[in-house]
Design a protein around this motif. Sequence first.
Motif, PDB file in Angstrom:
ATOM      1  N   VAL A   5       0.653  -1.102  -0.010  1.00  0.00           N
ATOM      2  CA  VAL A   5       0.036   0.011   0.233  1.00  0.00           C
ATOM      3  C   VAL A   5       0.761   1.390   0.131  1.00  0.00           C
ATOM      4  O   VAL A   5       0.433   2.430  -0.468  1.00  0.00           O
ATOM      5  N   ILE A   6       2.218   1.191   0.415  1.00  0.00           N
ATOM      6  CA  ILE A   6       2.848   2.257   0.461  1.00  0.00           C
ATOM      7  C   ILE A   6       3.144   3.009  -1.004  1.00  0.00           C
ATOM      8  O   ILE A   6       3.187   4.209  -0.982  1.00  0.00           O
ATOM      9  N   PHE A   7       3.035   2.205  -1.927  1.00  0.00           N
ATOM     10  CA  PHE A   7       3.239   2.862  -3.283  1.00  0.00           C
ATOM     11  C   PHE A   7       1.987   3.626  -3.832  1.00  0.00           C
ATOM     12  O   PHE A   7       2.006   4.376  -4.681  1.00  0.00           O
TER      13      PHE A   7
ATOM     14  N   LEU B 226      14.895   5.608  -4.093  1.00  0.00           N
ATOM     15  CA  LEU B 226      14.934   4.737  -2.842  1.00  0.00           C
ATOM     16  C   LEU B 226      14.926   5.406  -1.668  1.00  0.00           C
ATOM     17  O   LEU B 226      14.272   5.058  -0.639  1.00  0.00           O
ATOM     18  N   THR B 227      15.715   6.568  -1.589  1.00  0.00           N
ATOM     19  CA  THR B 227      15.461   7.703  -0.698  1.00  0.00           C
ATOM     20  C   THR B 227      14.032   7.981  -0.257  1.00  0.00           C
ATOM     21  O   THR B 227      13.787   8.072   0.777  1.00  0.00           O
ATOM     22  N   GLU B 228      13.399   8.171  -1.064  1.00  0.00           N
ATOM     23  CA  GLU B 228      11.980   8.896  -1.011  1.00  0.00           C
ATOM     24  C   GLU B 228      11.111   7.894  -0.550  1.00  0.00           C
ATOM     25  O   GLU B 228      10.238   8.020   0.430  1.00  0.00           O
ATOM     26  N   LEU B 229      11.386   6.704  -1.070  1.00  0.00           N
ATOM     27  CA  LEU B 229      10.750   5.478  -0.599  1.00  0.00           C
ATOM     28  C   LEU B 229      10.870   5.292   0.868  1.00  0.00           C
ATOM     29  O   LEU B 229       9.842   4.797   1.530  1.00  0.00           O
ATOM     30  N   GLN B 230      12.208   5.506   1.194  1.00  0.00           N
ATOM     31  CA  GLN B 230      12.593   5.097   2.600  1.00  0.00           C
ATOM     32  C   GLN B 230      11.884   5.977   3.665  1.00  0.00           C
ATOM     33  O   GLN B 230      11.290   5.829   4.546  1.00  0.00           O
ATOM     34  N   ARG B 231      11.983   7.241   2.999  1.00  0.00           N
ATOM     35  CA  ARG B 231      11.668   8.338   4.029  1.00  0.00           C
ATOM     36  C   ARG B 231      10.113   8.223   4.220  1.00  0.00           C
ATOM     37  O   ARG B 231       9.566   8.571   5.047  1.00  0.00           O
ATOM     38  N   THR B 232       9.081   7.847   2.889  1.00  0.00           N
ATOM     39  CA  THR B 232       7.844   7.699   3.166  1.00  0.00           C
ATOM     40  C   THR B 232       7.338   6.590   4.133  1.00  0.00           C
ATOM     41  O   THR B 232       6.599   6.446   4.995  1.00  0.00           O
TER      42      THR B 232
ATOM     43  N   ARG C 263       1.081 -10.840  -8.386  1.00  0.00           N
ATOM     44  CA  ARG C 263       0.776 -12.141  -8.812  1.00  0.00           C
ATOM     45  C   ARG C 263       1.721 -13.257  -8.397  1.00  0.00           C
ATOM     46  O   ARG C 263       1.463 -14.561  -8.557  1.00  0.00           O
ATOM     47  N   GLU C 264       3.073 -12.791  -8.071  1.00  0.00           N
ATOM     48  CA  GLU C 264       4.054 -13.622  -7.696  1.00  0.00           C
ATOM     49  C   GLU C 264       4.135 -14.059  -6.196  1.00  0.00           C
ATOM     50  O   GLU C 264       4.508 -15.370  -5.983  1.00  0.00           O
ATOM     51  N   ARG C 265       3.436 -13.366  -5.187  1.00  0.00           N
ATOM     52  CA  ARG C 265       3.533 -14.029  -3.948  1.00  0.00           C
ATOM     53  C   ARG C 265       2.395 -13.229  -3.149  1.00  0.00           C
ATOM     54  O   ARG C 265       1.996 -12.301  -3.574  1.00  0.00           O
ATOM     55  N   PRO C 266       1.803 -13.873  -2.093  1.00  0.00           N
ATOM     56  CA  PRO C 266       0.650 -13.373  -1.513  1.00  0.00           C
ATOM     57  C   PRO C 266       0.744 -12.231  -0.463  1.00  0.00           C
ATOM     58  O   PRO C 266      -0.213 -11.706  -0.460  1.00  0.00           O
ATOM     59  N   ALA C 267       1.887 -11.931  -0.030  1.00  0.00           N
ATOM     60  CA  ALA C 267       1.923 -11.030   0.962  1.00  0.00           C
ATOM     61  C   ALA C 267       3.312  -9.874   0.660  1.00  0.00           C
ATOM     62  O   ALA C 267       4.386 -10.119   1.245  1.00  0.00           O
ATOM     63  N   PRO C 268       3.271  -9.338  -0.534  1.00  0.00           N
ATOM     64  CA  PRO C 268       4.389  -8.426  -0.985  1.00  0.00           C
ATOM     65  C   PRO C 268       4.536  -7.087  -0.235  1.00  0.00           C
ATOM     66  O   PRO C 268       4.254  -6.087  -0.803  1.00  0.00           O
ATOM     67  N   GLY C 269       4.915  -7.335   1.078  1.00  0.00           N
ATOM     68  CA  GLY C 269       4.954  -5.847   1.825  1.00  0.00           C
ATOM     69  C   GLY C 269       6.217  -5.563   2.280  1.00  0.00           C
ATOM     70  O   GLY C 269       7.260  -6.138   1.780  1.00  0.00           O
ATOM     71  N   LEU C 270       6.444  -4.617   2.942  1.00  0.00           N
ATOM     72  CA  LEU C 270       7.558  -4.110   3.592  1.00  0.00           C
ATOM     73  C   LEU C 270       7.736  -4.376   5.126  1.00  0.00           C
ATOM     74  O   LEU C 270       7.215  -3.657   6.115  1.00  0.00           O
ATOM     75  N   ARG C 271       8.209  -5.480   5.371  1.00  0.00           N
ATOM     76  CA  ARG C 271       8.410  -5.787   6.786  1.00  0.00           C
ATOM     77  C   ARG C 271       9.418  -5.230   7.576  1.00  0.00           C
ATOM     78  O   ARG C 271      10.574  -5.832   7.520  1.00  0.00           O
ATOM     79  N   VAL C 272       9.256  -3.878   7.951  1.00  0.00           N
ATOM     80  CA  VAL C 272      10.286  -3.355   8.636  1.00  0.00           C
ATOM     81  C   VAL C 272      10.639  -3.596  10.107  1.00  0.00           C
ATOM     82  O   VAL C 272      11.601  -3.397  10.720  1.00  0.00           O
ATOM     83  N   GLY C 273       9.669  -4.488  10.673  1.00  0.00           N
ATOM     84  CA  GLY C 273      10.003  -5.212  11.624  1.00  0.00           C
ATOM     85  C   GLY C 273       9.496  -4.528  12.990  1.00  0.00           C
ATOM     86  O   GLY C 273       9.068  -3.263  12.940  1.00  0.00           O
ATOM     87  N   ALA C 274       9.658  -4.814  14.317  1.00  0.00           N
ATOM     88  CA  ALA C 274       9.408  -4.249  15.437  1.00  0.00           C
ATOM     89  C   ALA C 274      10.579  -3.503  16.057  1.00  0.00           C
ATOM     90  O   ALA C 274      11.743  -3.993  15.831  1.00  0.00           O
ATOM     91  N   ARG C 275      10.353  -2.427  16.703  1.00  0.00           N
ATOM     92  CA  ARG C 275      11.685  -1.907  17.316  1.00  0.00           C
ATOM     93  C   ARG C 275      12.199  -2.719  18.363  1.00  0.00           C
ATOM     94  O   ARG C 275      11.727  -3.334  19.209  1.00  0.00           O
TER      95      ARG C 275
END
Length: 327
Positions: free
Chosen positions: A248-250, A259-265, A315-327
């Motif tokens: 959804v970030i996109f 990539l810097t703009e994506l990371q900051r978002t 279409r390639e995988r069911p959960a294509p997210g950004l797993r940034v993890g827990a603090r």
Amino acid sequence: MERAAPAIEIGLNAVIVAVTHPTPMVLTIDGAHSGEPESLPFGPFDPLHHRTLEIGLRDWVNQQTALRLGYVEQLYTYGDRGRHAQPGDTGPHVVSVGYLALSRQSPEAEAVLARARARWRPWYDYFPWEDWRDGRPAMLDEAIMPALEHWAEAPAKDGDPALGAARLERLQLAFGGEGSPWDEERALERYELCYEAGLTAEAERDGRPMADGYARRPYLGRSMQFDHRRILATAISRLRGKLKYRPVIFELMPTSFTLTELQRTVEAISGRHLHKQNFRRFVETTELVEPTGATTARTGGRPAALFRFRRQVLRERPAPGLRVGAR
């Protein structure tokens, strides 16, 4: 004599989110009177003109704001009596269906927003303790945690000794501590604890007292009308969780980006700082993006490569997210 059925109105509340420079922004409506807190955009559901709730939401948002919504997701249905009612009020009971909607700010929409008394505000204005991008917010240790710990440890009015233990457990899970990490997805739980402890302007408005021993309430962000700050907290929790298993970030990014703009978002939404090299390695290995072949100088340094979302990943995988993890 049969009693007439109570009148009910269905409303649609929208938490409309965009990211700018890179700050997570939420669209709000100014209060009708000076000094009155703002609210979330709200519109009625008209079943004669709209086949579904979402169609109704998109239609009135476009009419009132000139914004074309991208991703839309239903959050929750809010129906407690008292959300909009005043003492002695006999008007229709308002049941609101809350939605999370993602959009992008556009110049053509600004004039329409101004006429509607609408404006974009940083969502951290309402939840300043949720922004960890520059480290742990000082207000947690200076104001929030001492007040919440005092509230949790206060004797229960009915003498129930289990109440304090339950409150402390909720406090540790929501805010971290005693082995529990800070979890950015628990934004709603943190706000609800602050409200229950009487620490917010909404709690004061609703007649909820503070724990004994506190003469005044700490300033905990901007307030909102009715329960709209709770709805906003629900949306923040949902979106932060959604980042990890849906792309959804996109929806918040332009067609091409660095990539810097994506990371900051991602950092803006999650409220946490990410290690630059680890983030880039993760994005590249998961093949969420692909190079456009173009570069840009808008970053201020040497030209940076531009990327776009690689839609085939859906279409390639069911959960294509950004797993940034827990603090």
